[in-house]
Each structure stands twice: as structure tokens, then as C-alpha cells.
Motif scaffolding. Structure first.
Motif, PDB file in Angstrom:
ATOM      1  N   ALA A  24      67.130  62.932  26.812  1.00 22.78           N
ATOM      2  CA  ALA A  24      66.124  62.125  27.513  1.00 22.78           C
ATOM      3  C   ALA A  24      64.974  61.772  26.576  1.00 22.78           C
ATOM      4  CB  ALA A  24      65.608  62.872  28.738  1.00 22.78           C
ATOM      5  N   LEU A  25      64.502  62.730  25.794  1.00 22.80           N
ATOM      6  CA  LEU A  25      63.414  62.451  24.852  1.00 22.80           C
ATOM      7  C   LEU A  25      63.885  61.521  23.731  1.00 22.80           C
ATOM      8  CD1 LEU A  25      61.503  65.834  24.474  1.00 22.80           C
ATOM      9  CD2 LEU A  25      61.091  63.945  26.039  1.00 22.80           C
ATOM     10  N   THR A  26      65.111  61.710  23.293  1.00 21.75           N
ATOM     11  CA  THR A  26      65.653  60.814  22.267  1.00 21.75           C
ATOM     12  C   THR A  26      65.670  59.378  22.766  1.00 21.75           C
ATOM     13  OG1 THR A  26      67.042  62.617  21.428  1.00 21.75           O
ATOM     14  CG2 THR A  26      67.636  60.373  20.778  1.00 21.75           C
ATOM     15  N   LEU A  27      66.138  59.190  23.987  1.00 17.44           N
ATOM     16  CA  LEU A  27      66.154  57.842  24.573  1.00 17.44           C
ATOM     17  C   LEU A  27      64.742  57.305  24.744  1.00 17.44           C
ATOM     18  CD1 LEU A  27      67.721  55.499  25.856  1.00 17.44           C
ATOM     19  CD2 LEU A  27      67.619  56.735  28.029  1.00 17.44           C
ATOM     20  N   LEU A  28      63.822  58.154  25.180  1.00 15.80           N
ATOM     21  CA  LEU A  28      62.435  57.717  25.363  1.00 15.80           C
ATOM     22  C   LEU A  28      61.852  57.202  24.056  1.00 15.80           C
ATOM     23  CD1 LEU A  28      59.919  57.492  27.162  1.00 15.80           C
ATOM     24  CD2 LEU A  28      59.402  59.865  26.595  1.00 15.80           C
ATOM     25  N   ALA A  29      62.147  57.897  22.960  1.00 18.82           N
ATOM     26  CA  ALA A  29      61.645  57.446  21.657  1.00 18.82           C
ATOM     27  C   ALA A  29      62.265  56.114  21.255  1.00 18.82           C
ATOM     28  CB  ALA A  29      61.937  58.509  20.591  1.00 18.82           C
ATOM     29  N   LEU A  30      63.556  55.951  21.532  1.00 16.02           N
ATOM     30  CA  LEU A  30      64.257  54.735  21.111  1.00 16.02           C
ATOM     31  C   LEU A  30      63.779  53.500  21.879  1.00 16.02           C
ATOM     32  CD1 LEU A  30      67.894  56.121  20.704  1.00 16.02           C
ATOM     33  CD2 LEU A  30      66.230  55.605  18.899  1.00 16.02           C
ATOM     34  N   VAL A  31      63.384  53.679  23.134  1.00 16.95           N
ATOM     35  CA  VAL A  31      62.961  52.515  23.934  1.00 16.95           C
ATOM     36  C   VAL A  31      61.447  52.328  23.915  1.00 16.95           C
ATOM     37  CG1 VAL A  31      64.965  52.726  25.451  1.00 16.95           C
ATOM     38  CG2 VAL A  31      62.796  53.811  26.114  1.00 16.95           C
ATOM     39  N   ASP A  32      60.731  53.170  23.181  1.00 12.17           N
ATOM     40  CA  ASP A  32      59.272  53.079  23.136  1.00 12.17           C
ATOM     41  C   ASP A  32      58.868  51.957  22.190  1.00 12.17           C
ATOM     42  OD1 ASP A  32      56.586  53.440  23.218  1.00 12.17           O
ATOM     43  OD2 ASP A  32      56.578  55.374  22.185  1.00 12.17           O
ATOM     44  N   GLY A  33      58.806  50.751  22.723  1.00  6.45           N
ATOM     45  CA  GLY A  33      58.444  49.595  21.920  1.00  6.45           C
ATOM     46  C   GLY A  33      58.079  48.440  22.814  1.00  6.45           C
ATOM     47  N   PRO A  34      57.720  47.308  22.214  1.00  7.84           N
ATOM     48  CA  PRO A  34      57.414  46.123  23.030  1.00  7.84           C
ATOM     49  C   PRO A  34      58.604  45.765  23.908  1.00  7.84           C
ATOM     50  CG  PRO A  34      56.794  45.784  20.736  1.00  7.84           C
ATOM     51  CD  PRO A  34      57.590  47.037  20.781  1.00  7.84           C
ATOM     52  N   GLY A  35      58.382  45.567  25.180  1.00  9.21           N
ATOM     53  CA  GLY A  35      59.472  45.354  26.125  1.00  9.21           C
ATOM     54  C   GLY A  35      59.620  43.903  26.528  1.00  9.21           C
ATOM     55  N   GLY A  36      60.853  43.464  26.661  1.00  4.63           N
ATOM     56  CA  GLY A  36      61.150  42.159  27.216  1.00  4.63           C
ATOM     57  C   GLY A  36      61.497  42.265  28.687  1.00  4.63           C
ATOM     58  N   PRO A  37      62.215  41.299  29.217  1.00  6.87           N
ATOM     59  CA  PRO A  37      62.592  41.335  30.645  1.00  6.87           C
ATOM     60  C   PRO A  37      63.324  42.600  31.073  1.00  6.87           C
ATOM     61  CG  PRO A  37      62.982  39.162  29.728  1.00  6.87           C
ATOM     62  CD  PRO A  37      62.595  40.041  28.561  1.00  6.87           C
ATOM     63  N   PRO A  38      64.291  43.147  30.289  1.00 12.01           N
ATOM     64  CA  PRO A  38      64.944  44.387  30.744  1.00 12.01           C
ATOM     65  C   PRO A  38      63.959  45.527  30.921  1.00 12.01           C
ATOM     66  CG  PRO A  38      66.209  43.360  28.977  1.00 12.01           C
ATOM     67  CD  PRO A  38      64.907  42.641  29.030  1.00 12.01           C
ATOM     68  N   ALA A  39      63.010  45.645  29.995  1.00 15.09           N
ATOM     69  CA  ALA A  39      62.025  46.719  30.101  1.00 15.09           C
ATOM     70  C   ALA A  39      61.165  46.541  31.342  1.00 15.09           C
ATOM     71  CB  ALA A  39      61.154  46.751  28.844  1.00 15.09           C
ATOM     72  N   ARG A  40      60.777  45.307  31.630  1.00 24.27           N
ATOM     73  CA  ARG A  40      59.947  45.062  32.815  1.00 24.27           C
ATOM     74  C   ARG A  40      60.696  45.425  34.089  1.00 24.27           C
ATOM     75  NH1 ARG A  40      58.223  40.507  29.724  1.00 24.27           N
ATOM     76  NH2 ARG A  40      59.691  39.117  30.781  1.00 24.27           N
ATOM     77  N   LEU A  41      62.025  45.221  34.077  1.00 25.61           N
ATOM     78  CA  LEU A  41      62.825  45.597  35.241  1.00 25.61           C
ATOM     79  C   LEU A  41      62.715  47.090  35.503  1.00 25.61           C
ATOM     80  CD1 LEU A  41      65.074  45.028  37.374  1.00 25.61           C
ATOM     81  CD2 LEU A  41      66.723  45.513  35.564  1.00 25.61           C
ATOM     82  N   TRP A  42      62.901  47.917  34.458  1.00 28.13           N
ATOM     83  CA  TRP A  42      62.876  49.366  34.665  1.00 28.13           C
ATOM     84  C   TRP A  42      61.465  49.873  34.896  1.00 28.13           C
ATOM     85  CZ3 TRP A  42      67.270  50.577  36.194  1.00 28.13           C
ATOM     86  CH2 TRP A  42      68.422  50.029  35.625  1.00 28.13           C
TER      87      TRP A  42
END
Length: 339
Positions: free
Chosen positions: A230-248
């Protein structure tokens, strides 16, 4: 494998609840305000567990039997965290880590436990408790390990408060170290789980046996297995977000609202489908036990249809969650903050 996926929810809930408490207090609030926030929200979560969640899971109001799960564990841990916020953050995190790493040892050395046996049962044993004649509560989530996770999460909040360039490598390193720690402890039959892994006759069963750690209460290996990735994934997605990020992020802004809605939506859909297929729904509303009605043959959906149901439920809840998130943004604080 599907069951293993669901294991990630509760540990991540508890860790981020602790981190959220730290972040709440770091934004110009006093320790007194933070302590009150934790007490009031924690007690509110316990009330919701015993009322709304219990009703939504069984759709009956026979409260002779109730149960307490992850919302209870988080709520009770928040209440216990409240006086500890007056301690240095590092001390709180250290307490959490000691509990997370040491509760398995304490379980096999009961001679070092102190206080009334009932207290240790609440902390360490998954079993029903009679609270009054004819009324019982099943302790699905023994509390001790979850206290440790939430306290550790409070310290983790300090890391999340760093700027992105500093926190990402720290979070990534923590995630990788925890995942590797799980693999080493599990593979070498070392400390951290009451059910050691044993080789199985075929590769798939071997993998599943390796991942089959104890959740009730969550062992050290279980927590490493779930929080590491979970922490590994959190680090990988910790960046400027596009539409997919806004969805989650839509769901992430209102996690309790989502949680409280998904129970009645799933249960209601199951009732409707069962009634259409069998003309009866009694087994979906019964209190669990030896006298509960037996589901008819074929009542369970095939696994691919379970995934379809999951996707449909998430999509159906997107718009209510978006509406509620916007409402909370326009009216911060107050009663709305409790959901």
C-alpha cells in the motif's frame, strides 16, 4: 486471491486515519482541539458501527446480536490516541510500532499480560461478549494491533506533511522494506504470525498459503504484507494527477460517506436479486448462528459476477460521493465533518 485483495482495506484505513489525525492537528489547531476531534469522531464511529453499519449489514433491527468491525477499531483507537497527542509525535509512533511488532509475542506469553482477563479478550481475542442477558456483541476486530497501526499512522502523518520531493522516496523505501520484511519472515518461518506457511502440492496453492496470514487479530506478517504494497503504491501515485486521479480523489475525500453507503447498496442489491431468483430473502436478513436459514442451492454468484457487482457499486456511488464532497467543500466544518 479475491479475499487477499480485500485485506488491504482495513490496515490502510487505520494507518491513514492516524495520519489524517496528525495532518488535522498540523494545520493551525491546538492539541486541545485535536484531542477533542479524536474523542468526538471516535465515539461517533463506534455509534455508527453499532447502529447504521449493523442495520445495513443484516437489514433487521433485532439488536440482541451485534458485531463490531473496522469502524469500531478505528473509533476506539482514535479515542485512545486523544490523550497521547500531548506527547511528542515520535513517542506516539514508537508506541504504535512496539504494539505492531510485539503483540504477537504478547499473545503467546500471557504471563506478561496485566489487568482483567476481559480487557485482554477485547484486545486480543475474536469472540462474542455477553453485555446483558440475551444481548451479545461479536468482537470481529480485536483491538490491540489496530491501536498500534493507528498510532504508527499518526507518526506517518509527519512524513506525509513533507513536500513531495522529500516524502516520495521515504514512503517508497518504507513500502519496499516492509514488503521484503514480510517475505523474509514468512519464507523463513520466523516471528510474526500464528499460522506458519507450509509448502503446498501445486504452485497456485503455494502462493495462496504464503499469503494466508492471520487477520483476526492482524499479525505482524499480515500488516507487513498489506501496508508494504500500500505504501509502495502511495509513493508511485504521489504526483500531479490527471482525470484518473481526480476520479479516485472523489472517493478519497469522503471515505466514511462511501463506507456507510456501500453496505446498504450492496445488501439491497443482493436482496433484490435473491427475491427475483428465489422468491425469498430470509437468509440475507437472519442473525448468524446455528438456527439461521440455509441459503438455497446456487445462491452465491459466480466469482466473475462478483467483480461485475463490485464495479457497478463503485460507479453507482461516484455521483453521491462527488455531490457530498462538493457540499463539504462549500460548508467546511460543523455537522458535515462527521461524515
Amino acid at each position: 486471491f479475491t479475499r487477499w485483495i480485500t485485506h488491504f482495506c482495513a490496515p490502510t484505513f487505520a494507518l491513514l486515519a492516524g495520519a489524517g489525525a496528525f495532518l488535522y492537528g498540523s494545520r493551525g489547531r491546538s492539541r486541545d482541539e485535536l484531542a477533542w476531534f479524536l474523542v468526538s469522531r471516535g465515539l461517533w464511529l463506534i455509534v455508527l458501527e453499532l447502529t447504521w453499519v449493523r442495520w445495513a449489514a443484516l437489514f433487521n433491527i433485532d439488536y440482541h446480536f451485534s458485531f463490531v468491525q473496522v469502524i469500531w477499531a478505528i473509533g476506539a483507537s482514535m479515542v485512545l490516541l486523544s490523550p497521547c497527542v500531548f506527547l511528542p509525535t515520535g513517542v506516539v509512533a514508537a508506541i504504535g510500532l512496539v504494539i505492531v511488532c510485539g503483540h504477537n509475542w504478547l499473545a503467546v506469553h500471557p504471563e506478561y499480560q496485566f489487568g482483567p482477563p476481559l480487557l485482554w479478550d477485547v484486545l486480543q481475542v475474536q469472540r462474542p461478549f455477553v453485555i446483558a442477558p440475551g444481548y451479545s456483541v461479536f468482537n470481529v476486530y480485536p483491538l490491540l494491533a489496530w491501536i498500534g497501526v493507528l498510532f504508527t499512522g499518526y507518526g506517518f502523518g509527519w512524513i506525509l506533511n513533507l513536500d513531495r520531493a522529500r516524502r516520495r522516496p521515504i514512503v517508497l523505501a518504507l513500502g519496499i522494506i516492509m514488503t521484503l520484511g514480510f517475505i523474509v519472515l514468512r519464507a523463513l518461518h520466523l516471528y510474526g504470525d500464528p499460522r506458519p506457511w507450509s509448502p503446498q502440492p501445486d504452485p497456485m496453492r503455494n502462493v495462496m498459503a504464503f499469503l494466508a496470514c492471520s487477520k483476526y487479530p492482524p499479525s505482524l506478517q499480515f500488516l507487513l504484507m498489506t501496508l508494504g504494497p500500500a505504501l509502495t503504491l502511495l509513493a508511485l501515485v504521489d504526483g500531479p494527477g490527471g482525470p484518473p486521479a481526480r476520479l479516485w480523489v472523489t472517493f478519497g475525500r469522503v471515505p466514511l460517506f462511501f463506507y456507510l453507503l456501500h453496505f446498504p447498496l450492496i445488501h439491497g442489491a443482493a436482496l433484490g436479486l435473491a427475491y427475483l431468483r428465489f422468491g425469498s430473502v430470509d437468509w440475507l436478513q437472519a442473525i448468524p448462528g446455528p438456527n439461521a436459514p440455509t441459503p438455497p442451492e446456487g445462491a452465491s454468484l459466480p466469482l466473475p459476477w462478483v467483480y461485475v457487482a463490485w464495479i457497478l457499486v463503485v460507479l453507482a456511488l461516484y455521483w453521491p460521493c462527488r455531490w457530498w464532497g462538493e457540499l463539504k467543500r462549500r460548508h467546511p466544518g460543523g455537522v458535515l465533518s462527521y461524515l
